[in-house]
Design a protein around this motif. Structure first.
Motif, PDB file in Angstrom:
ATOM      1  N   GLY A   1      22.224   7.585  -7.286  1.00  0.00           N
ATOM      2  CA  GLY A   1      22.789   6.649  -8.238  1.00  0.00           C
ATOM      3  C   GLY A   1      23.910   5.785  -7.719  1.00  0.00           C
ATOM      4  O   GLY A   1      24.553   5.068  -8.492  1.00  0.00           O
ATOM      5  N   PHE A   2      24.163   5.851  -6.415  1.00  0.00           N
ATOM      6  CA  PHE A   2      25.214   5.006  -5.868  1.00  0.00           C
ATOM      7  C   PHE A   2      24.947   4.764  -4.387  1.00  0.00           C
ATOM      8  O   PHE A   2      24.142   5.455  -3.766  1.00  0.00           O
ATOM      9  CB  PHE A   2      26.590   5.636  -6.066  1.00  0.00           C
ATOM     10  CG  PHE A   2      26.784   6.939  -5.333  1.00  0.00           C
ATOM     11  CD1 PHE A   2      26.299   8.121  -5.860  1.00  0.00           C
ATOM     12  CD2 PHE A   2      27.470   6.990  -4.123  1.00  0.00           C
ATOM     13  CE1 PHE A   2      26.485   9.331  -5.204  1.00  0.00           C
ATOM     14  CE2 PHE A   2      27.659   8.188  -3.456  1.00  0.00           C
ATOM     15  CZ  PHE A   2      27.165   9.359  -3.997  1.00  0.00           C
ATOM     16  N   ALA A   3      25.638   3.760  -3.873  1.00  0.00           N
ATOM     17  CA  ALA A   3      25.500   3.439  -2.450  1.00  0.00           C
ATOM     18  C   ALA A   3      26.310   4.458  -1.653  1.00  0.00           C
ATOM     19  O   ALA A   3      27.538   4.437  -1.658  1.00  0.00           O
ATOM     20  CB  ALA A   3      26.010   2.024  -2.192  1.00  0.00           C
ATOM     21  N   PHE A   4      25.609   5.324  -0.993  1.00  0.00           N
ATOM     22  CA  PHE A   4      26.224   6.482  -0.338  1.00  0.00           C
ATOM     23  C   PHE A   4      27.330   6.080   0.622  1.00  0.00           C
ATOM     24  O   PHE A   4      28.365   6.741   0.695  1.00  0.00           O
ATOM     25  CB  PHE A   4      25.113   7.245   0.389  1.00  0.00           C
ATOM     26  CG  PHE A   4      25.486   8.627   0.806  1.00  0.00           C
ATOM     27  CD1 PHE A   4      25.525   8.963   2.149  1.00  0.00           C
ATOM     28  CD2 PHE A   4      25.772   9.609  -0.121  1.00  0.00           C
ATOM     29  CE1 PHE A   4      25.853  10.243   2.551  1.00  0.00           C
ATOM     30  CE2 PHE A   4      26.097  10.890   0.264  1.00  0.00           C
ATOM     31  CZ  PHE A   4      26.137  11.198   1.608  1.00  0.00           C
ATOM     32  N   ASP A   5      27.124   4.997   1.342  1.00  0.00           N
ATOM     33  CA  ASP A   5      28.099   4.588   2.344  1.00  0.00           C
ATOM     34  C   ASP A   5      29.376   4.013   1.740  1.00  0.00           C
ATOM     35  O   ASP A   5      30.344   3.785   2.452  1.00  0.00           O
ATOM     36  CB  ASP A   5      27.483   3.557   3.283  1.00  0.00           C
ATOM     37  CG  ASP A   5      26.448   4.171   4.214  1.00  0.00           C
ATOM     38  OD1 ASP A   5      25.681   3.411   4.826  1.00  0.00           O
ATOM     39  OD2 ASP A   5      26.423   5.406   4.313  1.00  0.00           O
ATOM     40  N   ASP A   6      29.372   3.770   0.447  1.00  0.00           N
ATOM     41  CA  ASP A   6      30.526   3.143  -0.201  1.00  0.00           C
ATOM     42  C   ASP A   6      31.519   4.164  -0.768  1.00  0.00           C
ATOM     43  O   ASP A   6      32.478   3.785  -1.433  1.00  0.00           O
ATOM     44  CB  ASP A   6      30.067   2.226  -1.334  1.00  0.00           C
ATOM     45  CG  ASP A   6      29.368   0.974  -0.832  1.00  0.00           C
ATOM     46  OD1 ASP A   6      28.718   0.301  -1.637  1.00  0.00           O
ATOM     47  OD2 ASP A   6      29.495   0.690   0.380  1.00  0.00           O
ATOM     48  N   TYR A   7      31.271   5.448  -0.514  1.00  0.00           N
ATOM     49  CA  TYR A   7      32.113   6.480  -1.095  1.00  0.00           C
ATOM     50  C   TYR A   7      32.535   7.489  -0.034  1.00  0.00           C
ATOM     51  O   TYR A   7      31.775   7.781   0.895  1.00  0.00           O
ATOM     52  CB  TYR A   7      31.367   7.233  -2.199  1.00  0.00           C
ATOM     53  CG  TYR A   7      31.174   6.445  -3.471  1.00  0.00           C
ATOM     54  CD1 TYR A   7      30.223   5.432  -3.547  1.00  0.00           C
ATOM     55  CD2 TYR A   7      31.938   6.725  -4.599  1.00  0.00           C
ATOM     56  CE1 TYR A   7      30.049   4.715  -4.708  1.00  0.00           C
ATOM     57  CE2 TYR A   7      31.761   6.015  -5.771  1.00  0.00           C
ATOM     58  CZ  TYR A   7      30.817   5.015  -5.819  1.00  0.00           C
ATOM     59  OH  TYR A   7      30.646   4.308  -6.978  1.00  0.00           O
TER      60      TYR A   7
ATOM     61  N   ASP B   1      23.967  13.567   5.805  1.00  0.00           N
ATOM     62  CA  ASP B   1      22.718  12.907   6.185  1.00  0.00           C
ATOM     63  C   ASP B   1      22.636  11.665   5.312  1.00  0.00           C
ATOM     64  O   ASP B   1      22.320  11.753   4.121  1.00  0.00           O
ATOM     65  CB  ASP B   1      21.528  13.840   5.942  1.00  0.00           C
ATOM     66  CG  ASP B   1      20.213  13.252   6.418  1.00  0.00           C
ATOM     67  OD1 ASP B   1      20.039  12.010   6.329  1.00  0.00           O
ATOM     68  OD2 ASP B   1      19.348  14.026   6.854  1.00  0.00           O
ATOM     69  N   ASN B   2      22.949  10.532   5.898  1.00  0.00           N
ATOM     70  CA  ASN B   2      23.025   9.308   5.108  1.00  0.00           C
ATOM     71  C   ASN B   2      21.651   8.838   4.638  1.00  0.00           C
ATOM     72  O   ASN B   2      21.556   8.103   3.657  1.00  0.00           O
ATOM     73  CB  ASN B   2      23.706   8.200   5.905  1.00  0.00           C
ATOM     74  CG  ASN B   2      25.180   8.465   6.099  1.00  0.00           C
ATOM     75  OD1 ASN B   2      25.728   9.405   5.528  1.00  0.00           O
ATOM     76  ND2 ASN B   2      25.828   7.658   6.921  1.00  0.00           N
ATOM     77  N   VAL B   3      20.614   9.248   5.329  1.00  0.00           N
ATOM     78  CA  VAL B   3      19.253   8.875   4.904  1.00  0.00           C
ATOM     79  C   VAL B   3      18.873   9.674   3.659  1.00  0.00           C
ATOM     80  O   VAL B   3      18.367   9.137   2.679  1.00  0.00           O
ATOM     81  CB  VAL B   3      18.247   9.093   6.040  1.00  0.00           C
ATOM     82  CG1 VAL B   3      16.836   8.836   5.554  1.00  0.00           C
ATOM     83  CG2 VAL B   3      18.589   8.196   7.224  1.00  0.00           C
TER      84      VAL B   3
END
Length: 125
Positions: free
Chosen positions: A26-32, A73-75
């Motif tokens: 539900g969110f852009a992982f890299d932005d948090y 794991d960003n993927v």
């Protein structure tokens, strides 16, 4: 909506290991930034580790340094907490949480915006 699902807790003997997972959606992982916290009965919630987007290395509280390792794991949009050499005092409900300031390394729970439901870790002596 930001959703976090923590899992992997359980009962382990002192000296054992557990790997906790935090699945994010539900969110852009890299932005948090992502933090791991724990709360034992009658105690305040405390930070265990946090990993910000700009980190070369994660932050760990002193009592878990050398025993706990956080990774992501960003993927898969998952964050992991590998816990080794567990002690009875590590027993608590463990939570993952997001901080909308991606470069933050805050250890303050109120700086975190969204929380997973927690997973129980019990360590027998």
């Amino acid at each position: 909506d930001v959703q976090l699902q923590a899992s992997g807790g359980g009962l382990v003997q002192a000296g054992g290991s557990l790997r906790l997972s935090c699945a994010a959606s539900g969110f852009a992982f890299d932005d948090y930034a992502i933090g791991w916290f724990r709360q034992a009965p009658g105690k305040e919630r405390e930070v265990i580790s946090c990993i910000s987007r700009g980190d070369v290395s994660a932050y760990y509280r002193d009592s878990v340094k050398g025993r706990f390792t956080v990774s992501s794991d960003n993927v898969k949009k998952e964050v992991y907490l590998q816990m080794s050499s567990l002690k009875p005092e590590d027993a608590a409900v463990y939570y993952c949480a997001t901080n909308s300031h991606p470069y933050s390394r805050s250890s303050t729970p109120s700086d975190y915006d969204s929380w997973g439901q927690g997973t129980q870790v019990t360590v027998s002596s």
